[in-house]
Design an enzyme around this catalytic site. Structure first.
Site, PDB file in Angstrom:
ATOM      1  N   LYS A  21      37.624 -22.872  36.169  1.00 56.37           N
ATOM      2  CA  LYS A  21      37.221 -21.902  35.151  1.00 56.37           C
ATOM      3  C   LYS A  21      37.844 -22.268  33.804  1.00 56.37           C
ATOM      4  O   LYS A  21      37.163 -22.277  32.774  1.00 56.37           O
ATOM      5  CB  LYS A  21      37.673 -20.502  35.588  1.00 56.37           C
ATOM      6  CG  LYS A  21      37.159 -19.428  34.662  1.00 56.37           C
ATOM      7  CD  LYS A  21      37.460 -18.037  35.192  1.00 56.37           C
ATOM      8  CE  LYS A  21      36.576 -17.693  36.354  1.00 56.37           C
ATOM      9  NZ  LYS A  21      36.973 -16.494  37.077  1.00 56.37           N
ATOM     10  N   ARG A  91      42.153 -13.840  34.665  1.00 56.50           N
ATOM     11  CA  ARG A  91      41.288 -14.345  35.735  1.00 56.50           C
ATOM     12  C   ARG A  91      41.891 -15.550  36.434  1.00 56.50           C
ATOM     13  O   ARG A  91      42.470 -16.409  35.784  1.00 56.50           O
ATOM     14  CB  ARG A  91      39.941 -14.779  35.139  1.00 56.50           C
ATOM     15  CG  ARG A  91      39.138 -13.659  34.569  1.00 56.50           C
ATOM     16  CD  ARG A  91      38.089 -14.174  33.608  1.00 56.50           C
ATOM     17  NE  ARG A  91      37.368 -13.061  33.008  1.00 56.50           N
ATOM     18  CZ  ARG A  91      36.251 -12.540  33.500  1.00 56.50           C
ATOM     19  NH1 ARG A  91      35.704 -13.063  34.576  1.00 56.50           N
ATOM     20  NH2 ARG A  91      35.676 -11.516  32.913  1.00 56.50           N
ATOM     21  N   GLY A 100      35.252 -15.228  44.421  1.00 55.62           N
ATOM     22  CA  GLY A 100      35.701 -13.922  44.896  1.00 55.62           C
ATOM     23  C   GLY A 100      36.940 -13.928  45.774  1.00 55.62           C
ATOM     24  O   GLY A 100      37.322 -12.899  46.297  1.00 55.62           O
ATOM     25  N   MET A 102      40.089 -14.865  44.921  1.00 59.29           N
ATOM     26  CA  MET A 102      41.347 -14.510  44.270  1.00 59.29           C
ATOM     27  C   MET A 102      41.090 -13.393  43.277  1.00 59.29           C
ATOM     28  O   MET A 102      39.989 -12.927  43.112  1.00 59.29           O
ATOM     29  CB  MET A 102      41.952 -15.740  43.623  1.00 59.29           C
ATOM     30  CG  MET A 102      42.502 -16.705  44.665  1.00 59.29           C
ATOM     31  SD  MET A 102      43.241 -18.138  43.927  1.00 59.29           S
ATOM     32  CE  MET A 102      41.844 -18.909  43.189  1.00 59.29           C
ATOM     33  N   ARG A 337      30.207 -23.070  35.725  1.00 59.82           N
ATOM     34  CA  ARG A 337      30.687 -23.964  36.780  1.00 59.82           C
ATOM     35  C   ARG A 337      29.469 -24.568  37.460  1.00 59.82           C
ATOM     36  O   ARG A 337      28.351 -24.047  37.311  1.00 59.82           O
ATOM     37  CB  ARG A 337      31.547 -23.208  37.799  1.00 59.82           C
ATOM     38  CG  ARG A 337      30.815 -22.070  38.447  1.00 59.82           C
ATOM     39  CD  ARG A 337      31.738 -21.269  39.342  1.00 59.82           C
ATOM     40  NE  ARG A 337      31.023 -20.108  39.848  1.00 59.82           N
ATOM     41  CZ  ARG A 337      31.615 -19.047  40.360  1.00 59.82           C
ATOM     42  NH1 ARG A 337      32.919 -18.977  40.446  1.00 59.82           N
ATOM     43  NH2 ARG A 337      30.901 -18.040  40.809  1.00 59.82           N
ATOM     44  N   HIS A 455      28.247 -11.402  46.831  1.00 59.25           N
ATOM     45  CA  HIS A 455      29.166 -12.104  47.710  1.00 59.25           C
ATOM     46  C   HIS A 455      28.489 -12.608  48.979  1.00 59.25           C
ATOM     47  O   HIS A 455      28.585 -13.783  49.341  1.00 59.25           O
ATOM     48  CB  HIS A 455      30.313 -11.144  48.044  1.00 59.25           C
ATOM     49  CG  HIS A 455      31.294 -11.703  49.005  1.00 59.25           C
ATOM     50  ND1 HIS A 455      31.271 -11.397  50.343  1.00 59.25           N
ATOM     51  CD2 HIS A 455      32.298 -12.575  48.826  1.00 59.25           C
ATOM     52  CE1 HIS A 455      32.241 -12.051  50.938  1.00 59.25           C
ATOM     53  NE2 HIS A 455      32.887 -12.778  50.047  1.00 59.25           N
ATOM     54  N   SER A 770      30.351 -49.857  72.130  1.00 60.88           N
ATOM     55  CA  SER A 770      30.093 -48.584  71.465  1.00 60.88           C
ATOM     56  C   SER A 770      31.300 -47.690  71.712  1.00 60.88           C
ATOM     57  O   SER A 770      31.690 -47.458  72.858  1.00 60.88           O
ATOM     58  CB  SER A 770      28.824 -47.942  72.030  1.00 60.88           C
ATOM     59  OG  SER A 770      28.645 -46.682  71.429  1.00 60.88           O
ATOM     60  N   CYS A 838      29.393 -43.584  69.233  1.00 61.36           N
ATOM     61  CA  CYS A 838      28.427 -42.602  69.729  1.00 61.36           C
ATOM     62  C   CYS A 838      29.082 -41.281  70.093  1.00 61.36           C
ATOM     63  O   CYS A 838      28.448 -40.399  70.650  1.00 61.36           O
ATOM     64  CB  CYS A 838      27.659 -43.158  70.925  1.00 61.36           C
ATOM     65  SG  CYS A 838      28.714 -43.542  72.327  1.00 61.36           S
ATOM     66  N   TYR A 858      26.752 -49.444  63.365  1.00 60.42           N
ATOM     67  CA  TYR A 858      25.957 -48.214  63.261  1.00 60.42           C
ATOM     68  C   TYR A 858      26.766 -47.020  63.732  1.00 60.42           C
ATOM     69  O   TYR A 858      27.782 -47.164  64.405  1.00 60.42           O
ATOM     70  CB  TYR A 858      24.664 -48.327  64.091  1.00 60.42           C
ATOM     71  CG  TYR A 858      24.903 -48.382  65.581  1.00 60.42           C
ATOM     72  CD1 TYR A 858      25.058 -47.206  66.329  1.00 60.42           C
ATOM     73  CD2 TYR A 858      24.990 -49.606  66.255  1.00 60.42           C
ATOM     74  CE1 TYR A 858      25.308 -47.264  67.691  1.00 60.42           C
ATOM     75  CE2 TYR A 858      25.238 -49.661  67.616  1.00 60.42           C
ATOM     76  CZ  TYR A 858      25.390 -48.480  68.332  1.00 60.42           C
ATOM     77  OH  TYR A 858      25.643 -48.523  69.674  1.00 60.42           O
TER      78      TYR A 858
HETATM   79  C1  PEP Z   1      32.381 -40.162  74.229  1.00 65.51           C
HETATM   80  O1  PEP Z   1      33.254 -40.054  75.074  1.00 65.51           O
HETATM   81  O2  PEP Z   1      32.609 -40.209  73.016  1.00 65.51           O
HETATM   82  C2  PEP Z   1      30.976 -40.220  74.639  1.00 65.51           C
HETATM   83  C3  PEP Z   1      30.026 -40.433  73.746  1.00 65.51           C
HETATM   84  O3  PEP Z   1      30.696 -39.966  75.927  1.00 65.51           O
HETATM   85  P1  PEP Z   1      30.607 -38.483  76.540  1.00 65.51           P
HETATM   86  O4  PEP Z   1      30.713 -37.529  75.391  1.00 65.51           O
HETATM   87  O5  PEP Z   1      29.313 -38.403  77.241  1.00 65.51           O
HETATM   88  O6  PEP Z   1      31.790 -38.456  77.430  1.00 65.51           O
END
Ligand code: PEP
Ligand code: MG
Length: 878
Positions: A21, A91, A100, A102, A337, A455, A770, A838, A858
């Protein structure tokens, strides 16, 4: 740095020091926009205040008073004057805006003497006494902690006595009485005289604002929004000359966005109230008028507003959220802002501002908090089903998305029931900052009061939850926990559906449909796709999920959890038969049937992802997960015995025996993953064969399928090589039988600590890795992934032992180190080896940033998080 800066002398770039502000006010002053004179006490002073045992450092008040003198010179008003009194607002304002959360105090400087001065100066005693009344109430609440309701009670009974409806109809005499009652309330609360000296008032107010930084609601807000000390450390205090929007019908106050915060359209959007103070708009106590009406009511001021809007946008290159006040026809800006917009609006404004050459594509991408994109992927009501549901009421659409849940009118109850797993729609007349915890446990929020800047609206939009406000036809009754409109009453616990995009409230649970990706969203995703270097794959186990993920932009599947396929209702029985089989021949027969089912699943999934890699993970959970819980089964047996149901009883007893045989004390570290594959090789054989046969079929149909086979829970090269032999055997069999060469990469998950540490060994066999960061995090912390978040983790965060759950956002120092070791070890053996992630972290923006830096190939995330991942990956590479 100095403790105090006048707006015109501050370095408005330094938001950490001045707060958002303060920085905005000083920047607007520099731009020669009409800002009332004032100054900022820095966030550094806030930190010193805390270091100093919650006392203001000695040099601060003298500097404050010097700056008050400067204001006196600029405005011609005088502090503590009976003629032309200078009044100020005090303020809060941290580096990151916390709407809102503070405290703010208005009309400071009023006392029995100066109120007369204000009356004379404005020729409006009613106004002067009303301002004084408001001041005592705010000051009493913020500085002394007096409960608001006590004041409201006095005000209400005065109105009843005078038989008027509106505050503005109260006479001077009753206002004077109210003032004296208000003071008494404060005095009996504090056992001290109400402070009359403006100097003392100012000192106390400044301290109160600093105190509010560590107030409970501010702390909760920072925690929930990940506002850490490195991005906002303490609040600044802004002392600003009061200007009045409540000086009569030529005065007004309002809050606007320079572009529509809901859909991003280029139009000034917001609300104003004639003859009111700013807080009335923000608190949503009175529902404001649409700002487009201001054009007719006060054309000159509207022009000034619209000029200010475009000047500020051009300057900040971001849509702004502006507070303004018109005092007897004179226009002032009180705040600017960056506008907090819905995800939809962020996308549209990003695309538009690039077209308008206000920003470039990189800026367009980075200004969108990736996490918020999830809101765009929210479900909407199934239009064809809407007609089956009665519309209860219509309000103002404040935050998009549709949600169903049971009606709950009480904040505490909403938290309790929400935490117990119930779906809640929180229904309130209005919401206050202390209600925020209930927002987290609700699916959506519905209020009868307030406008789009209230709010409830702002908080919901920030959280990406559906919200309707200003639903004035809905009569809410807190005494019996009901709400009613148009002749229908909804009781607590009854299900309703709200559509935050349309503003409609419907009775019952309306089915919802998957969201569609808009053109602007596609544009953003396509810019992001071109910018990012990380690959994005999906965690998907069904053809439908694979299709959806591809629509959202996934380039392959990083994790297909094959066990999920066994959970479908048409196979679970077969799978149980397989577990119960008494000998290998019997098991073989069942596995053959299961193999056929898996093969057809694989065919469909591979087709949906044609051209991309699909990583198929072999069975991971322990077998007993597919059997009934032994305790529950024992109970059932007990009942069957009573009923003398002999046949069923016999069957149940056999299953119980097997369930008990297989039961483990610590299944997460038990007989699961590759350990099942080693002890029941026929299961993995069946799965590997199903993948190969699916590939044969697709190759014959010229579908470009790229399956990969991945083994879970590997901890040693010996295990991996053991399975590789099975893989080689099946590959050869299928190849020979079909007279074709088949390529299916063989890889491993790295989700056991030892696997990360010996990845160089694993890479001699594994063609890809992975990282399963769910299990890897579990192993690294020895935190049970199933339990901690509901148990001790919240307390860990409260006590600042952990900033975030390591299961949501990657623990860079610990788990991150293992990932780096794993990558280096693997690629040391196989240069350019494909390495992905993953675990759930694959859809978390800050984890994605880490993955990008660590050089992963990836990330793989659930379908709904693919767009988030794409944008986060682009942001990581900018
Ligand atoms: C993991 O362990 O990150 C995973 C992808 O396998 P799961 O969640 O199926 O155990
Ligand atoms: Mg795992």
């Amino acid at each position: 740095t100095k403790p105090v800066y006048a707006f015109e002398e501050a370095d408005s770039e330094n938001r950490m020091l001045l707060g958002g502000k303060g920085a905005g006010l000083s920047e607007m002053t520099r731009l020669k926009l009409p800002v009332p004179p004032g100054f900022t006490i820095t966030t550094e002073v806030c930190n010193k205040y805390y270091d100093n045992n919650r006392k203001l450092p000695k040099d601060v008040m003298p500097l404050v008073m010097k700056n008050i003198e400067k204001i006196e010179k600029k405005t011609g008003k005088q502090w503590n004057s009976t003629k032309n009194p200078l009044l100020v607002s005090v303020r809060s304002g941290a580096a990151i805006s916390m709407p809102g959360m503070m405290d703010t105090i208005l009309n400071l400087g009023l006392n029995e003497k100066t109120v007369g001065g204000l009356a004379k100066q404005t020729k409006n005693p009613r106004f002067a006494w009303d301002s004084y009344r408001r001041f005592i109430q705010l000051f009493g609440k913020v500085v002394f902690g007096v409960n608001d309701e006590k004041f409201d009670h006095v005000l209400e009974s005065a109105k009843t006595k005078q038989k008027v409806k509106d505050d503005s109809q109260l006479s001077v005499e009753s206002l004077k009485k109210i003032v004296s009652e208000y003071k008494k309330i404060c005095e009996s609360h504090t056992k001290r005289k109400f402070p009359d000296s403006p100097n003392e008032q100012l000192g106390l107010a400044i301290e109160a604002v600093f105190k509010s930084w560590m107030g409970e609601r501010a702390i909760v807000y920072r925690e929930k929004n990940n506002i850490t000390k490195d991005i906002a450390n303490g609040t600044a205090v802004n002392v600003v000359t009061m200007v009045f929007g409540n000086m009569g019908d030529d005065s007004a106050t309002g809050v606007v966005f320079t572009r529509n915060g809901h859909n991003g359209k280029k139009e000034i959007e917001g609300e104003y109230l004639i003859n009111a103070q700013g807080e009335d708009v923000v608190a949503g106590v009175r529902t404001g008028k649409n700002v487009s009406l201001l054009k007719k009511e006060m054309p000159k001021s509207y022009k000034e507003l619209s000029n200010a809007c475009s000047k500020l946008e051009k300057h900040f290159r971001e849509p702004q959220d502006i507070e303004f006040t018109i005092e007897q026809g004179k226009f002032y800006l009180l705040q600017t802002r960056t506008a907090k917009m819905s995800a939809m609006a962020l996308i549209k404004t990003s695309v538009d501002m690039v077209k308008e050459k206000l920003i470039d594509k990189n800026k367009a991408l980075t200004r969108i908090p990736a996490q918020q994109l999830e809101a765009l992927l929210h479900r909407t009501m199934d239009e064809s089903k809407v007609k089956n549901h009665k519309q209860l009421a219509k309000g103002i659409a404040a935050s998009p998305g549709a949600a169903s849940g049971i009606a709950v009118f009480d904040v505490k109850k909403a938290i309790e029931l929400g935490e117990a797993g119930k779906k809640i729609i929180l229904i309130r007349k209005e919401t206050k900052p202390e209600d925020v915890p209930a927002f987290f446990s609700s699916e959506g929020v519905l209020t009868s009061l307030g406008g789009k800047s209230s709010h409830a609206a702002i908080v919901s939009r920030g959280m990406g939850k559906p919200c309707i406000v200003g639903c004035s036809e809905l009569k809410i009754n807190y005494d019996n926990n009901t709400c009613a409109a148009n002749g229908t009453t909804v009781k607590e616990g009854e299900t309703i559906t709200i559509d935050g995009s349309a503003g409609t409230v419907l009775i019952g649970e309306v089915p919802t449909v998957e969201p569609k990706v808009t053109k602007d969203f596609e544009q953003i995703l396509s810019w992001a796709q071109k910018t990012k270097s990380l690959g994005i794959r999906a965690n998907a186990d069904t053809p439908e999920a694979a299709k959806l993920a591809r629509q959202f932009g996934a380039q392959g599947i990083g994790l297909c959890r094959t066990e999920r396929m066994f959970n479908a209702s048409d196979r679970i029985g077969l799978f149980v038969d397989m577990i119960m089989a008494e000998n290998i021949e019997e098991r073989g027969k069942v596995l053959k049937k299961l193999g056929q089912l898996q093969k057809s699943d694989f065919i469909q999934i591979l087709k949906a992802m044609e051209g991309y890699e699909v990583t198929i993970r072999l069975l991971d959970p322990p077998l007993h997960e597919f059997l009934p819980n032994p305790e529950e089964l024992a109970e059932k047996i007990h009942k069957l015995e009573k009923k003398k149901a002999t046949k069923e009883l016999k069957e149940a007893k056999i299953i119980l025996k097997r369930a008990r045989e297989l039961a483990e004390v610590n299944p997460m570290m038990g007989h699961r993953g590759v350990r099942v594959g080693i002890t029941y090789p026929e299961i993995y054989e069946m799965q590997i064969r199903a993948v190969f046969e699916a590939l044969v079929e697709l190759t014959k149909k010229k579908v470009k399928a790229h399956p990969q086979i991945m083994i879970p829970q590997i901890s040693s090269i010996a295990e991996l090589n053991h399975i590789k032999k099975i893989y080689d055997k099946i590959k050869k069999e299928v190849e020979t039988k079909n007279k074709m060469k088949l390529t299916i990469n063989f890889g491993t998950m790295i989700e056991v600590v030892r696997a990360a540490l010996t990845a160089n060994e694993l890479a001699t066999t594994a063609e890809f890795f992975s990282f399963g960061t769910n299990d890897l995090t579990q192993g690294t912390f020895s935190f049970s992934r199933e339990d901690v978040e509901g148990k001790f983790l919240p307390e860990y965060m409260e006590k600042e032992l952990l900033e975030r759950s390591p299961f949501q956002s990657i623990d860079v120092n610990g788990v991150g180190s293992l990932i780096k070791i794993g990558i280096a070890n693997g690629r040391g053996i196989r240069k350019n080896m494909e390495v992905g992630i993953c675990g759930e972290h694959g859809g978390d923006p800050s984890s994605i940033k880490f993955c990008h830096k660590a050089g992963l190939s990836y990330v793989s995330a659930s379908p709904h998080r693919i767009p988030i991942a794409i944008v986060a990956a682009a942001q990581a590479s900018i």
